[in-house]
Design a protein around this motif. Structure first.
Motif, mmCIF file in Angstrom:
data_model
loop_
_atom_site.group_PDB
_atom_site.id
_atom_site.type_symbol
_atom_site.label_atom_id
_atom_site.label_comp_id
_atom_site.label_asym_id
_atom_site.label_seq_id
_atom_site.Cartn_x
_atom_site.Cartn_y
_atom_site.Cartn_z
ATOM 1 N N PHE A 35 51.199 48.655 -5.113
ATOM 2 C CA PHE A 35 50.873 47.576 -6.071
ATOM 3 C C PHE A 35 51.033 46.240 -5.571
ATOM 4 N N ALA A 36 52.499 46.114 -4.947
ATOM 5 C CA ALA A 36 52.791 44.792 -4.534
ATOM 6 C C ALA A 36 51.970 44.368 -3.351
ATOM 7 N N GLN A 37 51.563 45.339 -2.562
ATOM 8 C CA GLN A 37 50.750 45.247 -1.159
ATOM 9 C C GLN A 37 49.223 44.805 -1.777
ATOM 10 N N ALA A 38 48.862 45.521 -2.804
ATOM 11 C CA ALA A 38 47.493 45.421 -3.102
ATOM 12 C C ALA A 38 47.388 44.015 -3.777
ATOM 13 N N SER A 39 48.425 43.508 -4.616
ATOM 14 C CA SER A 39 48.128 42.432 -5.169
ATOM 15 C C SER A 39 48.287 41.294 -4.139
ATOM 16 N N TRP A 40 49.153 41.491 -3.018
ATOM 17 C CA TRP A 40 49.151 40.462 -2.027
ATOM 18 C C TRP A 40 47.689 40.483 -1.158
ATOM 19 N N GLU A 41 47.195 41.528 -1.141
ATOM 20 C CA GLU A 41 45.799 41.541 -0.197
ATOM 21 C C GLU A 41 44.648 40.925 -1.247
ATOM 22 N N THR A 42 44.743 40.872 -2.582
ATOM 23 C CA THR A 42 43.896 40.434 -3.558
ATOM 24 C C THR A 42 44.111 38.804 -3.444
ATOM 25 N N LEU A 43 45.355 38.275 -3.130
ATOM 26 C CA LEU A 43 45.641 36.864 -3.194
ATOM 27 C C LEU A 43 45.048 36.271 -1.892
ATOM 28 N N GLN A 44 45.564 37.193 -0.738
ATOM 29 C CA GLN A 44 44.745 36.798 0.480
ATOM 30 C C GLN A 44 43.318 36.566 0.443
ATOM 31 N N MET A 45 42.428 37.283 -0.285
ATOM 32 C CA MET A 45 41.081 37.228 -0.580
ATOM 33 C C MET A 45 40.867 35.693 -1.122
ATOM 34 N N LEU A 46 41.459 35.539 -2.140
ATOM 35 C CA LEU A 46 41.442 34.412 -3.142
ATOM 36 C C LEU A 46 41.606 33.354 -2.290
ATOM 37 N N LEU A 47 42.983 33.157 -1.573
ATOM 38 C CA LEU A 47 43.463 32.107 -0.784
ATOM 39 C C LEU A 47 42.468 31.360 0.435
ATOM 40 N N PHE A 48 41.754 32.652 0.946
ATOM 41 C CA PHE A 48 40.927 32.409 2.113
ATOM 42 C C PHE A 48 39.463 32.120 1.517
ATOM 43 N N GLY A 49 38.985 32.749 0.851
ATOM 44 C CA GLY A 49 37.543 32.648 0.256
ATOM 45 C C GLY A 49 36.913 31.556 -0.810
ATOM 46 N N LEU A 50 38.145 31.274 -1.662
ATOM 47 C CA LEU A 50 37.683 30.271 -2.714
ATOM 48 C C LEU A 50 37.664 28.917 -2.160
ATOM 49 N N PRO A 51 38.562 28.535 -1.352
ATOM 50 C CA PRO A 51 38.268 27.121 -0.718
ATOM 51 C C PRO A 51 37.107 26.975 0.251
ATOM 52 N N VAL A 52 36.893 27.913 0.793
ATOM 53 C CA VAL A 52 35.539 28.108 1.519
ATOM 54 C C VAL A 52 34.544 27.929 0.563
ATOM 55 N N ALA A 53 34.461 28.499 -0.579
ATOM 56 C CA ALA A 53 33.289 28.698 -1.232
ATOM 57 C C ALA A 53 33.231 27.346 -1.869
ATOM 58 N N VAL A 54 34.215 26.552 -2.134
ATOM 59 C CA VAL A 54 34.121 25.288 -3.066
ATOM 60 C C VAL A 54 33.794 24.269 -2.101
ATOM 61 N N ILE A 55 34.014 24.212 -0.858
ATOM 62 C CA ILE A 55 33.972 23.146 0.092
ATOM 63 C C ILE A 55 32.309 23.335 0.478
ATOM 64 N N PHE A 56 31.776 24.659 0.881
ATOM 65 C CA PHE A 56 30.639 24.707 1.379
ATOM 66 C C PHE A 56 29.516 25.044 0.338
#
Length: 232
Positions: free
Chosen positions: A24-45
């Motif tokens: 569960f901790a690993q899955a939470s970290w993977e979800t957080l990785q998606m958010l940290l990578f994808g959201l800034p890209v989405a906001v900028i572009f």
């Protein structure tokens, strides 16, 4: 006797859930990785594209009907794609950018593409709500287009932009659950693998409750922040 059996079952369920804590901790970290990578890209572009759509629209500050039509059409096409199909169809691009099609960073590529189109429309609509009188007053004082965009449009629309970003984040988390189909990982993937395929309803319940709580916290924080900066 029934109470003893119930106690044994509850204890066994608790031990089962505790045994899955590392995953569960690993899955939470993977979800957080998606958010940290994808959201800034989405906001900028997405922010850039949405602003350009506002400027290029008919009667806009930099009217350009051709670019407005082409860009708007591309955004609409991306938004029209079912996300699962988008996940699969951009596989070659994902491999070029990340070197793989498996994992949270690889899954963040199609997530980002969908989020860019989504946020672009949010920005365009938010800027459309800015009173025309404020823009005309800025133009009459000789303000440049970049100055109007950053000092007037974004400032006047910041409450709507915050709410839009909140909605984007919630949708992003929802879409991230589908990333498990292509090996993206995350909390949604944990729920699918154990809660659905293995019929472990306790695992699914924990993951669903976790996602609900996370979404509620994000929605609450976004609503409070938007209310603070609302100029209306």
């Amino acid at each position: 006797m029934n109470e003893d059996n119930a106690a044994i079952i509850d204890e066994a369920s608790t031990e089962t859930l505790m045994s899955y804590l590392p995953e569960f901790a690993q899955a939470s970290w993977e979800t957080l990785q998606m958010l940290l990578f994808g959201l800034p890209v989405a906001v900028i572009f997405g922010g850039i594209i949405g602003t350009l759509l506002f400027l290029w629209r008919p009667s806009g500050l930099r009217e350009n009907r051709i670019l407005f039509f082409i860009t708007g059409s591309v955004v609409n096409i991306v938004r029209s794609f079912p996300f699962v199909i988008l996940l699969i169809s951009v596989g070659p691009l994902t491999r070029v950018l990340t070197g793989t099609t498996i994992g949270p960073i690889a899954a963040a590529v199609p997530l980002s593409i969908a989020a860019i189109a989504y946020f672009a429309r949010i920005v365009e609509l938010a800027l459309n709500d800015v009173p025309k009188g404020v823009i005309e007053a800025s133009l009459s004082m000789g303000a440049s287009i970049p100055r109007i965009v950053f000092d007037v449009l974004y400032t006047e629309a910041r409450a709507s932009l915050i709410l839009g970003f909140t909605a984007l984040t919630v949708s992003y988390i929802s879409y991230s659950a589908a990333a498990g189909i292509v090996g993206g990982g995350g909390i949604g993937d944990l729920a699918i693998r154990y809660g659905y395929y293995r019929f472990q309803t306790d695992i699914m319940l924990v993951t669903v409750v976790t996602l609900i709580v996370l979404v509620q916290l994000i929605q609450f924080a976004g609503g409070r922040l938007a209310a603070r900066y609302n100029r209306k």
